[in-house]
Scaffold this motif. Structure first.
Motif, PDB file in Angstrom:
ATOM      1  N   ILE A  80       0.815  -1.208   0.000  1.00  0.00           N
ATOM      2  CA  ILE A  80       0.000   0.000   0.000  1.00  0.00           C
ATOM      3  C   ILE A  80       0.859   1.273   0.000  1.00  0.00           C
ATOM      4  CG2 ILE A  80      -1.693   1.340   1.318  1.00  0.00           C
ATOM      5  CD1 ILE A  80      -2.870  -1.017  -0.230  1.00  0.00           C
ATOM      6  N   ALA A  81       1.965   1.268   0.735  1.00  0.00           N
ATOM      7  CA  ALA A  81       2.837   2.452   0.739  1.00  0.00           C
ATOM      8  C   ALA A  81       3.402   2.711  -0.659  1.00  0.00           C
ATOM      9  CB  ALA A  81       3.960   2.279   1.751  1.00  0.00           C
ATOM     10  N   ARG A  84       0.617   4.070  -2.882  1.00  0.00           N
ATOM     11  CA  ARG A  84       0.365   5.484  -2.617  1.00  0.00           C
ATOM     12  C   ARG A  84       1.405   6.364  -3.320  1.00  0.00           C
ATOM     13  NH1 ARG A  84       0.341   5.099   2.351  1.00  0.00           N
ATOM     14  NH2 ARG A  84      -1.900   5.091   2.752  1.00  0.00           N
ATOM     15  N   ARG A  87       0.721   6.329  -7.064  1.00  0.00           N
ATOM     16  CA  ARG A  87      -0.413   7.190  -7.393  1.00  0.00           C
ATOM     17  C   ARG A  87      -0.006   8.663  -7.348  1.00  0.00           C
ATOM     18  NH1 ARG A  87      -5.644   8.877  -3.807  1.00  0.00           N
ATOM     19  NH2 ARG A  87      -6.842   9.801  -5.492  1.00  0.00           N
ATOM     20  N   GLU A  88       0.753   9.030  -6.338  1.00  0.00           N
ATOM     21  CA  GLU A  88       1.154  10.439  -6.187  1.00  0.00           C
ATOM     22  C   GLU A  88       2.100  10.889  -7.288  1.00  0.00           C
ATOM     23  OE1 GLU A  88       2.643  10.547  -2.218  1.00  0.00           O
ATOM     24  OE2 GLU A  88       0.631  10.600  -1.308  1.00  0.00           O
ATOM     25  N   HIS A  95      -7.180   7.649 -10.881  1.00  0.00           N
ATOM     26  CA  HIS A  95      -6.754   6.318 -10.465  1.00  0.00           C
ATOM     27  C   HIS A  95      -7.961   5.375 -10.496  1.00  0.00           C
ATOM     28  CE1 HIS A  95      -4.986   3.526  -7.131  1.00  0.00           C
ATOM     29  NE2 HIS A  95      -4.898   2.990  -8.337  1.00  0.00           N
ATOM     30  N   GLU A 104      -7.971  -0.710   1.819  1.00  0.00           N
ATOM     31  CA  GLU A 104      -6.961   0.349   1.807  1.00  0.00           C
ATOM     32  C   GLU A 104      -6.663   0.799   0.384  1.00  0.00           C
ATOM     33  OE1 GLU A 104      -3.807  -0.224   5.271  1.00  0.00           O
ATOM     34  OE2 GLU A 104      -4.155  -2.085   4.161  1.00  0.00           O
ATOM     35  N   HIS A 105      -6.596  -0.158  -0.525  1.00  0.00           N
ATOM     36  CA  HIS A 105      -6.353   0.132  -1.936  1.00  0.00           C
ATOM     37  C   HIS A 105      -7.508   0.956  -2.508  1.00  0.00           C
ATOM     38  CE1 HIS A 105      -4.540  -1.589  -5.870  1.00  0.00           C
ATOM     39  NE2 HIS A 105      -5.296  -0.560  -6.181  1.00  0.00           N
ATOM     40  N   LEU A 108      -7.570   4.615  -1.889  1.00  0.00           N
ATOM     41  CA  LEU A 108      -6.621   5.420  -2.658  1.00  0.00           C
ATOM     42  C   LEU A 108      -7.060   5.589  -4.110  1.00  0.00           C
ATOM     43  CD1 LEU A 108      -3.254   3.909  -1.346  1.00  0.00           C
ATOM     44  CD2 LEU A 108      -4.206   6.167  -0.811  1.00  0.00           C
ATOM     45  N   SER A 109      -8.292   5.196  -4.403  1.00  0.00           N
ATOM     46  CA  SER A 109      -8.775   5.160  -5.783  1.00  0.00           C
ATOM     47  C   SER A 109      -9.822   6.230  -6.036  1.00  0.00           C
ATOM     48  CB  SER A 109      -9.390   3.786  -6.078  1.00  0.00           C
ATOM     49  OG  SER A 109      -8.478   2.744  -5.736  1.00  0.00           O
TER      50      SER A 109
END
Length: 305
Positions: A80-81, A84, A87-88, A95, A104-105, A108-109
């Motif tokens: 996950i880190a 992230r 994505r950033e 996304h 968690e995924h 971030l979507s």
């Protein structure tokens, strides 16, 4: 009054598990059913990300996964880190994440998709002039890039079941068929397999293709997906020669080990209130993950049959 228990089962579970369920379906069907179920307890005979999705969409219900080990390689292969940070690194991209991903995924979507609606949703985003990054399934993303000429950056995880299908084994299998042969495939399969398929689509899409098949009954139909769906296909069309696509010479034996942890005993125990309770997600996590899921559901109910 006894609590109302609703049991959901994915097509990839064993036939005896499907017969125990109130609803059998693919990810989209089960997501919609979980959201609208008037249930105190939802027993999800599938894998963890599916049970998490049910809890996110119906947080008032108690959601139970029959076996705590029922995960998915698309989840375990995603840090996950690192996701992230990835994505950033694309701040001007949307996304889009496949539903086969952790809570968690999903949080971030921007959008969640299933294999049934991914084509329509990404086409919609491109039509709006958006740029897209796609996770976690590399094979599905590669197929979309190939099929539609997209240039989406892709995450690197794969489904360990579908990734085993390969072109060489298919070539040998097709060579061994004297008559007509077809291949239908799930988009989690590798690109060389998908490029030679007669139909590429979701689990429900493949089942519908089989139901509506009007060709030669003597033809061999190879099915490149998890073997659980063969039960539903044989039930729908016992007149057809349906065979799971091989993963290497002579082998037609490709099962998801995580789905098969849903045994009769485990499901019965979950229906009695035992099993892995999905009670670890915080309200903040669920709120963040729910937004892209509901965006998908609203789109699908409006645009996707």
């Amino acid at each position: 009054m006894s609590p109302r228990v609703v049991t959901l089962a994915h097509y990839y579970t064993a036939p005896e598990i499907q017969r125990m369920a109130d609803k059998v379906g693919d990810s989209l069907e089960l997501s919609l059913y979980a959201r609208d179920a008037q249930a105190d307890i939802i027993v999800f005979a599938g894998v963890r990300f599916m049970a998490e999705t049910a809890k996110i969409l119906n947080p008032q219900a108690q959601v139970i996964l029959p076996d705590a080990g029922s995960t998915c390689s698309l989840v375990t292969q995603t840090d996950i880190a690192a996701l992230r940070a990835w994505r950033e690194s694309y701040p001007d991209h949307v996304h889009v994440s496949y539903i086969n991903s952790s809570a968690e995924h999903k949080a971030l979507s921007d959008w969640i998709v299933t294999s049934r609606n991914v084509d329509d949703i990404i086409a919609h985003l491109y039509a709006e002039g958006k740029k897209v990054i796609f996770s976690p399934d590399r094979n599905m993303g590669a197929y979309l890039n190939f099929q539609y000429g997209y240039d989406m950056p892709l995450w690197s995880a794969v489904c360990e079941v579908h990734d085993k299908f390969n072109e060489d084994a298919l070539n040998e299998a097709f060579a061994g068929v004297s008559g007509q042969a077809f291949l239908i495939a799930h988009p989690e399969s590798p690109l060389p397999v998908l490029q030679r398929a007669d139909y590429v689509g979701s689990t429900s899409g493949m089942l519908n293709w089989v139901k509506s098949y009007q060709g030669e009954l003597s033809a061999t139909i190879f099915v490149a997906t998890e073997d659980g769906i063969l039960y539903n296909m044989h039930e729908a069309r016992p007149d057809l020669n349906l065979v799971q696509a091989p993963i290497y010479a002579g082998c037609q034996c490709n099962s998801c080990p995580y789905m098969k942890l849903n045994t009769v005993a485990a499901v019965q125990a979950a229906q009695a209130g035992q099993g892995e309770r999905i009670d670890y997600l915080t309200p903040e996590q669920m709120d963040a993950a729910r937004l892209p899921i509901e965006r998908m559901l609203a789109f699908s109910q409006r645009y996707v049959a």
